[in-house]
Design a protein around this motif. Structure first.
Motif, PDB file in Angstrom:
ATOM      1  N   LEU A   1       0.819  -1.212   0.000  1.00 47.12           N
ATOM      2  CA  LEU A   1       0.000   0.000   0.000  1.00 47.12           C
ATOM      3  C   LEU A   1       0.850   1.258   0.000  1.00 47.12           C
ATOM      4  N   LEU A   2       2.123   1.095   0.315  1.00 50.57           N
ATOM      5  CA  LEU A   2       3.040   2.219   0.410  1.00 50.57           C
ATOM      6  C   LEU A   2       4.348   1.830  -0.274  1.00 50.57           C
ATOM      7  N   THR A   3       4.892   2.742  -1.043  1.00 51.87           N
ATOM      8  CA  THR A   3       6.175   2.515  -1.703  1.00 51.87           C
ATOM      9  C   THR A   3       7.284   3.123  -0.858  1.00 51.87           C
TER      10      THR A   3
ATOM     11  N   ALA B   1      13.174   4.858  -0.087  1.00 50.37           N
ATOM     12  CA  ALA B   1      14.452   4.306  -0.531  1.00 50.37           C
ATOM     13  C   ALA B   1      14.454   2.828  -0.182  1.00 50.37           C
ATOM     14  N   GLY B   2      15.357   2.083  -0.818  1.00 49.49           N
ATOM     15  CA  GLY B   2      15.374   0.646  -0.592  1.00 49.49           C
ATOM     16  C   GLY B   2      14.219  -0.034  -1.288  1.00 49.49           C
ATOM     17  N   ARG B   3      13.972  -1.277  -0.946  1.00 54.06           N
ATOM     18  CA  ARG B   3      12.856  -1.987  -1.569  1.00 54.06           C
ATOM     19  C   ARG B   3      12.282  -3.049  -0.646  1.00 54.06           C
ATOM     20  N   VAL B   4      11.048  -3.433  -0.972  1.00 52.44           N
ATOM     21  CA  VAL B   4      10.344  -4.508  -0.276  1.00 52.44           C
ATOM     22  C   VAL B   4       9.875  -5.479  -1.339  1.00 52.44           C
ATOM     23  N   HIS B   5      10.207  -6.745  -1.187  1.00 50.99           N
ATOM     24  CA  HIS B   5       9.796  -7.703  -2.217  1.00 50.99           C
ATOM     25  C   HIS B   5       9.644  -9.100  -1.631  1.00 50.99           C
ATOM     26  N   TRP B   6       8.858  -9.893  -2.338  1.00 53.44           N
ATOM     27  CA  TRP B   6       8.653 -11.298  -1.987  1.00 53.44           C
ATOM     28  C   TRP B   6       9.585 -12.158  -2.826  1.00 53.44           C
ATOM     29  N   GLN B   7      10.395 -12.921  -2.184  1.00 49.81           N
ATOM     30  CA  GLN B   7      11.235 -13.878  -2.902  1.00 49.81           C
ATOM     31  C   GLN B   7      10.352 -15.016  -3.398  1.00 49.81           C
ATOM     32  N   GLY B   8      10.319 -15.212  -4.688  1.00 48.19           N
ATOM     33  CA  GLY B   8       9.476 -16.268  -5.239  1.00 48.19           C
ATOM     34  C   GLY B   8       8.117 -15.793  -5.685  1.00 48.19           C
TER      35      GLY B   8
END
Length: 240
Positions: free
Chosen positions: A62-64, A67-74
């Motif tokens: 819901l929020l970007t 800086a940096g990143r948020v991600h799901w591996q797979g």
């Protein structure tokens, strides 16, 4: 609702890689590096303003991050989120659920049946015709959980779902959270309630003033916290 039970496959790991949130020059969440894996019930804790809700919104997309990143591996799993103040339509309790099913692509022939089973499962069957927005706070929260249940999430994000609820409603919501978890749904939930965390958590993420302080198994966190800030939080000495 045994017919809706299932075995959820292992969910991918959620990675925060230097993720931060800055708004109008103010750092709200400092660069955060954290990985959440396994099918656990993770409680995100900290005083008011620690950054708990920001972390949850980053996790759910819901929020970007600034800086940096948020991600799901797979790849991202199926997700649902329940807020402290549930977002409900100006419709009956039943219609709130059938609408969610319609948006999710469920055939119209089965929507009411599934919705009524969910209402029954969450103790709301007698309120199906009641406008959702006139329900009590606890009833609204259980309706939001019933809606999430119908969407069959692999991961459920909960943002202080029991804040301002009476003890009976808190017990009902906590039992619903356990119910999700028992069927294999991963839980990531914010709270500042130590007693609630002791009851529910497999692992604990502690934030303070926008920074990650500690991430450890719940048993370790509550018996041998590794930081002075964590010890102060557990002992009730942090300023709220």
């Amino acid at each position: 609702m045994n017919d809706m039970s299932h075995q959820v496959p292992t969910v991918a790991t959620l990675h925060f890689e230097g993720a931060s949130v800055v708004h109008r020059g103010q750092v709200l969440l400092r660069p955060l590096t954290l990985s959440l894996s396994d099918e656990r019930c993770t409680l995100v804790m900290g005083p008011n303003g620690a950054g708990k809700s920001l972390l949850l919104r980053l996790a759910h997309g819901l929020l970007t991050p600034s800086a940096g990143r948020v991600h799901w591996q797979g790849g991202a799993p199926r997700q649902a989120m329940v807020f402290q103040r549930p977002v409900l339509l100006k419709r009956s309790a039943l219609d709130n659920l059938t609408y969610a099913l319609a948006v999710n692509g469920t055939p119209w022939q089965s929507r009411k049946n599934l919705a009524r089973k969910a209402l029954e499962h969450f103790g709301l069957a007698h309120l199906e015709k009641r406008p959702a927005r006139v329900l009590s706070g606890g009833e609204q929260q259980r309706l939001a959980l019933a809606r999430a249940w119908l969407l069959d999430p692999e991961v459920l994000f909960l943002d202080e779902p029991t804040a301002a609820l009476d003890p009976a409603s808190i017990r009902a919501v906590e039992e619903a959270v356990r119910d999700f978890h028992r069927r294999g749904t991963r839980i990531v939930m914010t709270t500042h309630d130590l007693h609630q965390a002791r009851r529910l958590a497999d692992d604990v993420v502690l934030l303070h003033e926008g920074s990650l302080v500690e991430h450890s198994a719940a048993a370790t966190f509550f018996t041998t916290p590794s930081s002075p800030t964590a010890r102060a939080f557990i002992e009730g000495e942090l300023v709220w």
